[in-house]
Design a protein around this motif. Structure first.
Motif, PDB file in Angstrom:
ATOM      1  N   LYS A 275       0.830  -1.206   0.000  1.00  0.00           N
ATOM      2  CA  LYS A 275       0.000   0.000   0.000  1.00  0.00           C
ATOM      3  C   LYS A 275       0.868   1.261   0.000  1.00  0.00           C
ATOM      4  O   LYS A 275       0.569   2.243  -0.700  1.00  0.00           O
ATOM      5  N   GLU A 276       1.952   1.222   0.779  1.00  0.00           N
ATOM      6  CA  GLU A 276       2.868   2.368   0.818  1.00  0.00           C
ATOM      7  C   GLU A 276       3.476   2.618  -0.557  1.00  0.00           C
ATOM      8  O   GLU A 276       3.574   3.759  -1.027  1.00  0.00           O
ATOM      9  N   GLN A 277       3.886   1.537  -1.216  1.00  0.00           N
ATOM     10  CA  GLN A 277       4.485   1.676  -2.541  1.00  0.00           C
ATOM     11  C   GLN A 277       3.481   2.258  -3.538  1.00  0.00           C
ATOM     12  O   GLN A 277       3.830   3.088  -4.379  1.00  0.00           O
ATOM     13  N   LEU A 278       2.249   1.848  -3.449  1.00  0.00           N
ATOM     14  CA  LEU A 278       1.215   2.374  -4.339  1.00  0.00           C
ATOM     15  C   LEU A 278       0.952   3.854  -4.077  1.00  0.00           C
ATOM     16  O   LEU A 278       0.684   4.629  -4.996  1.00  0.00           O
ATOM     17  N   LYS A 279       1.070   4.250  -2.802  1.00  0.00           N
ATOM     18  CA  LYS A 279       0.885   5.667  -2.488  1.00  0.00           C
ATOM     19  C   LYS A 279       1.991   6.527  -3.111  1.00  0.00           C
ATOM     20  O   LYS A 279       1.745   7.628  -3.584  1.00  0.00           O
ATOM     21  N   TYR A 280       3.227   5.987  -3.120  1.00  0.00           N
ATOM     22  CA  TYR A 280       4.324   6.736  -3.755  1.00  0.00           C
ATOM     23  C   TYR A 280       4.055   6.925  -5.242  1.00  0.00           C
ATOM     24  O   TYR A 280       4.296   7.991  -5.815  1.00  0.00           O
ATOM     25  N   LEU A 281       3.546   5.855  -5.865  1.00  0.00           N
ATOM     26  CA  LEU A 281       3.223   5.942  -7.291  1.00  0.00           C
ATOM     27  C   LEU A 281       2.113   6.968  -7.527  1.00  0.00           C
ATOM     28  O   LEU A 281       2.163   7.763  -8.460  1.00  0.00           O
ATOM     29  N   TYR A 282       1.090   6.921  -6.646  1.00  0.00           N
ATOM     30  CA  TYR A 282      -0.030   7.854  -6.778  1.00  0.00           C
ATOM     31  C   TYR A 282       0.446   9.299  -6.633  1.00  0.00           C
ATOM     32  O   TYR A 282       0.098  10.178  -7.422  1.00  0.00           O
ATOM     33  N   LYS A 283       1.265   9.545  -5.625  1.00  0.00           N
ATOM     34  CA  LYS A 283       1.730  10.909  -5.356  1.00  0.00           C
ATOM     35  C   LYS A 283       2.676  11.435  -6.435  1.00  0.00           C
ATOM     36  O   LYS A 283       2.880  12.640  -6.556  1.00  0.00           O
ATOM     37  N   SER A 284       3.250  10.537  -7.209  1.00  0.00           N
ATOM     38  CA  SER A 284       4.118  10.973  -8.313  1.00  0.00           C
ATOM     39  C   SER A 284       3.323  11.256  -9.580  1.00  0.00           C
ATOM     40  O   SER A 284       3.901  11.540 -10.622  1.00  0.00           O
ATOM     41  N   GLY A 285       1.971  11.143  -9.491  1.00  0.00           N
ATOM     42  CA  GLY A 285       1.144  11.511 -10.635  1.00  0.00           C
ATOM     43  C   GLY A 285       0.353  10.398 -11.256  1.00  0.00           C
ATOM     44  O   GLY A 285      -0.429  10.634 -12.180  1.00  0.00           O
ATOM     45  N   LEU A 286       0.508   9.170 -10.775  1.00  0.00           N
ATOM     46  CA  LEU A 286      -0.234   8.041 -11.349  1.00  0.00           C
ATOM     47  C   LEU A 286      -1.593   7.931 -10.655  1.00  0.00           C
ATOM     48  O   LEU A 286      -1.848   7.043  -9.840  1.00  0.00           O
ATOM     49  N   THR A 287      -2.470   8.851 -10.971  1.00  0.00           N
ATOM     50  CA  THR A 287      -3.785   8.936 -10.305  1.00  0.00           C
ATOM     51  C   THR A 287      -4.769   7.877 -10.793  1.00  0.00           C
ATOM     52  O   THR A 287      -5.908   7.813 -10.325  1.00  0.00           O
ATOM     53  N   GLU A 288      -4.355   7.043 -11.754  1.00  0.00           N
ATOM     54  CA  GLU A 288      -5.222   5.963 -12.237  1.00  0.00           C
ATOM     55  C   GLU A 288      -5.337   4.824 -11.214  1.00  0.00           C
ATOM     56  O   GLU A 288      -6.172   3.920 -11.358  1.00  0.00           O
ATOM     57  N   ILE A 289      -4.480   4.825 -10.198  1.00  0.00           N
ATOM     58  CA  ILE A 289      -4.543   3.778  -9.180  1.00  0.00           C
ATOM     59  C   ILE A 289      -5.898   3.831  -8.477  1.00  0.00           C
ATOM     60  O   ILE A 289      -6.356   4.903  -8.073  1.00  0.00           O
ATOM     61  N   LYS A 290      -6.562   2.667  -8.305  1.00  0.00           N
ATOM     62  CA  LYS A 290      -7.902   2.608  -7.704  1.00  0.00           C
ATOM     63  C   LYS A 290      -7.769   2.579  -6.181  1.00  0.00           C
ATOM     64  O   LYS A 290      -7.868   1.524  -5.549  1.00  0.00           O
ATOM     65  N   LEU A 291      -7.540   3.738  -5.613  1.00  0.00           N
ATOM     66  CA  LEU A 291      -7.256   3.800  -4.184  1.00  0.00           C
ATOM     67  C   LEU A 291      -8.414   3.307  -3.325  1.00  0.00           C
ATOM     68  O   LEU A 291      -8.222   2.694  -2.280  1.00  0.00           O
ATOM     69  N   MET A 292      -9.663   3.577  -3.735  1.00  0.00           N
ATOM     70  CA  MET A 292     -10.815   3.193  -2.922  1.00  0.00           C
ATOM     71  C   MET A 292     -10.906   1.683  -2.765  1.00  0.00           C
ATOM     72  O   MET A 292     -11.419   1.180  -1.781  1.00  0.00           O
ATOM     73  N   ASP A 293     -10.407   0.961  -3.748  1.00  0.00           N
ATOM     74  CA  ASP A 293     -10.500  -0.495  -3.711  1.00  0.00           C
ATOM     75  C   ASP A 293      -9.384  -1.138  -2.890  1.00  0.00           C
ATOM     76  O   ASP A 293      -9.570  -2.201  -2.315  1.00  0.00           O
ATOM     77  N   ILE A 294      -8.215  -0.489  -2.860  1.00  0.00           N
ATOM     78  CA  ILE A 294      -7.050  -1.187  -2.321  1.00  0.00           C
ATOM     79  C   ILE A 294      -6.438  -0.554  -1.086  1.00  0.00           C
ATOM     80  O   ILE A 294      -5.643  -1.180  -0.407  1.00  0.00           O
TER      81      ILE A 294
END
Length: 475
Positions: A89-108
Motif C-alpha cells: 500500500k505504501e508503494q502504491l501511495k508513492y506511485l499515486y503521489k508521483s502523478g499516477l492517479t489511475e490507481i484505484k485507491l478506494m478499492d485497495i
C-alpha cells in the motif's frame, strides 16, 4: 534503486521518471515514465489482491478454530500478511503521489486514507523536484517569446539551444543517475529547439551555429552567445611607421595622457585599425581581433602578394556583407591595401598563427667600409642554403623567450647601389630576424652578413616582398 524506492525519495513526474531510462525505449520520456509506473502499479495491485484474499481467509479460519495452537499459527500468518499488505500500500501511495492517479485507491487502500486523498486529488500529487514544471506550455511560451525578442537584433541562419541548470538540479541528477539517463538539459534543448525552429524558420546546427541561446528554464534567464565571423585575406602595408596592431600608449597604458594627446595610443593608427574600422561599422560587432601570419616591424613595408590575415568580428549583428565594397573602402586609405577577401572559419586563425610561412625579403644593406662586386657575389653564394643559429635579438628580448632558433636561408640575390650599399634579396624561413641576420646582433646571430663579409653592416631599409603559403610557395 528500484522504482518505488526512487519515487519514495523523489516523487518524479512521468516525464522525469521516463528520463531515467531515456536510452532504452524509442518513445517520449513522458510515455516511457508513465508506462513504467503503470507496469509497477499493475504488479503491486495484483499482488495486493492475492495477499488480501489470503488475509481474509486466515481471519475466517482463525474465527472457526478452537485449538489454541492453530489460532497462534493463524495469528502469526495474519501478522506477516498484514505487514506485506501495508508495504505494498505504501508503494502504491508513492506511485499515486508521483502523478499516477489511475490507481484505484478506494478499492485497495484503507477507506479513511482513500477518502482523504480523493477529496483533494490534485493536492496529493507532489510537485516534481526535477523539472519543477519547466515543460508547462505556459512556461515554454514565455521563454520562447523572450528568446525571440533577443534574437530580433541579430542576423543569423543557424542556432543552437543550450540549457543552464541550477546547482541544486545538477546535484539531484548526480543522485538519480542511471546508465540509461539523459540530463534534463538534453530534453529541454530538444523541445525548445523545435519551438524556436517553428517560430524563427531557422535551423538548429550543433556544429557551427551562428548563435547559441543559453537558457535557465527555472528562472527564465536568457543570454545569447553570438559566435564571431571570420574574414580572411591578405594585406599590404604601403607606408613605413605603421604597426600591425593597435598599441596602447606606453606611458598611460591606454588611458589617455598628454604624451599620446589623450588618444591612449602609441601610434596614430595601425594596420588592424585601418582594416577593422569599416568592417566593424558594417557588421555591427561588439569588438574585433586581428590575426596575422606573423608580423613586420613598424618601419618595414609589407609588399608583393601581401601577408595573410584573419579579422575576427565578435558578436556581430550582421553576418553577411559585400566584401568587395569593404575592400575598396580600406584601400582608399593609401596606407594599407587588402586583397583576396573571403569568409573564413575559426581554424584559419590557428593556421595563420601557427603554420610556418617562408618569406622573401628585400633589404638595403649599408657597410661601414666599401665592398667589391666579388665580395657581394661571394656573399650570395655563401648565403644560399645556409643554416642560421639566432639567439633572441636584444631589441625584442624583453617580450620574447631567450632561446636559440635555427632557421635557414634558401636563396639569395644582391644588387649594388653604391660603394658601401647594396640590395639583398633573401628567401628564407619565417621567424628569421633579418636586421640581426645582417648586423650579427653582437654575435647573437651566426653566421651573419657582417660575419661573412668581415665588415660591420646594418640594415638601412627592409621590405617583405612575399609571405609564402602553400598556394604561394617559392619553387
Amino acid at each position: 534503486m528500484n522504482t518505488t524506492n526512487i519515487l519514495k525519495k523523489y516523487p518524479l513526474c512521468h516525464r522525469c521518471f521516463g528520463r531515467l531510462y531515456a536510452k532504452l525505449l524509442h518513445t517520449s520520456n513522458y510515455e516511457r515514465g508513465k508506462s513504467l509506473k503503470i507496469a509497477k502499479a499493475i504488479e503491486l495491485e495484483s499482488k495486493l489482491r492475492i495477499l488480501m484474499e489470503n488475509y481474509n481467509n486466515k481471519l475466517n479460519n482463525k474465527k472457526e478454530e478452537n485449538n489454541e495452537e492453530l489460532k497462534e499459527l493463524e495469528n502469526n500468518g495474519i501478522k506477516g500478511l498484514k505487514s506485506e499488505i501495508s508495504e505494498i500500500k505504501e508503494q502504491l501511495k508513492y506511485l499515486y503521489k508521483s502523478g499516477l492517479t489511475e490507481i484505484k485507491l478506494m478499492d485497495i487502500l484503507e477507506e479513511e486514507i482513500s477518502e482523504e486523498i480523493d477529496e483533494k486529488k490534485e493536492e496529493n500529487v507532489e510537485p516534481c523536484p526535477w523539472c519543477k514544471n519547466i515543460f508547462d506550455k505556459e512556461n515554454l511560451e514565455i521563454i520562447s517569446e523572450k528568446v525571440m525578442s533577443l534574437l530580433n537584433d541579430y542576423e543569423y541562419e543557424k542556432f543552437l539551444v543550450g540549457t543552464m541548470l541550477p546547482k541544486s538540479i545538477k546535484q539531484l541528477e548526480k543522485e538519480l543517475e542511471t546508465p540509461y539517463m539523459e540530463s534534463i538539459r538534453q530534453e529541454f534543448n530538444r523541445i525548445m529547439g523545435k519551438i524556436l525552429v517553428e517560430k524563427t524558420g531557422k535551423i538548429v546546427d550543433k556544429i557551427s551555429p551562428d548563435i547559441v541561446v543559453m537558457i535557465n528554464p527555472y528562472n527564465k534567464k536568457i543570454k545569447l552567445q553570438v559566435n564571431p565571423i571570420f574574414i580572411k585575406g591578405r594585406y599590404k602595408k604601403l607606408e613605413r611607421g605603421i604597426p600591425q596592431t593597435h598599441w596602447p600608449c606606453r606611458n598611460c597604458k591606454g588611458k589617455g595622457c598628454e604624451k599620446c594627446n589623450y588618444t591612449g595610443k602609441q601610434y596614430p593608427t595601425s594596420v588592424e585599425e585601418i582594416i577593422a574600422e569599416p568592417f566593424m561599422k558594417v557588421f555591427k560587432g561588439a569588438d574585433e581581433a586581428f590575426h596575422g601570419a606573423g608580423r613586420e616591424d613598424i618601419d618595414v613595408r609589407m609588399l608583393g602578394n601581401g601577408r595573410p590575415f584573419v579579422l575576427q568580428i565578435k558578436e556581430p549583428k550582421i553576418r553577411k556583407a559585400d566584401l568587395e565594397k569593404l575592400k575598396e573602402e580600406v584601400n582608399k586609405s593609401g596606407k594599407v591595401e587588402i586583397l583576396d577577401l573571403d569568409y573564413g572559419v575559426r581554424k584559419d586563425v590557428v593556421f595563420f598563427k601557427n603554420e610556418p610561412h617562408k618569406k622573401t625579403y628585400l633589404a638595403v644593406v649599408e657597410c661601414e667600409e666599401e665592398i667589391s662586386d666579388d665580395e657581394i657575389s661571394e656573399l650570395v653564394n655563401k648565403l644560399e642554403n645556409l643554416t642560421i643559429n639566432q639567439r633572441t635579438p636584444i631589441r625584442v628580448s624583453h617580450r620574447r623567450a631567450d632561446l636559440v632558433r635555427v632557421r635557414k636561408v634558401y636563396k639569395a640575390d644582391a644588387k649594388r647601389i653604391d660603394a658601401k650599399t647594396f640590395e639583398l634579396t633573401l628567401y628564407c624561413d619565417g621567424g628569421l630576424y633579418i636586421k640581426e641576420l645582417i648586423s650579427g646582433d653582437e654575435g647573437r646571430t651566426s653566421p651573419s652578413v657582417s660575419e661573412l663579409l668581415n665588415k660591420k653592416c646594418i640594415c638601412k631599409m627592409l621590405d617583405v616582398l612575399n609571405v609564402h603559403d602553400i598556394e604561394n610557395e617559392e619553387n
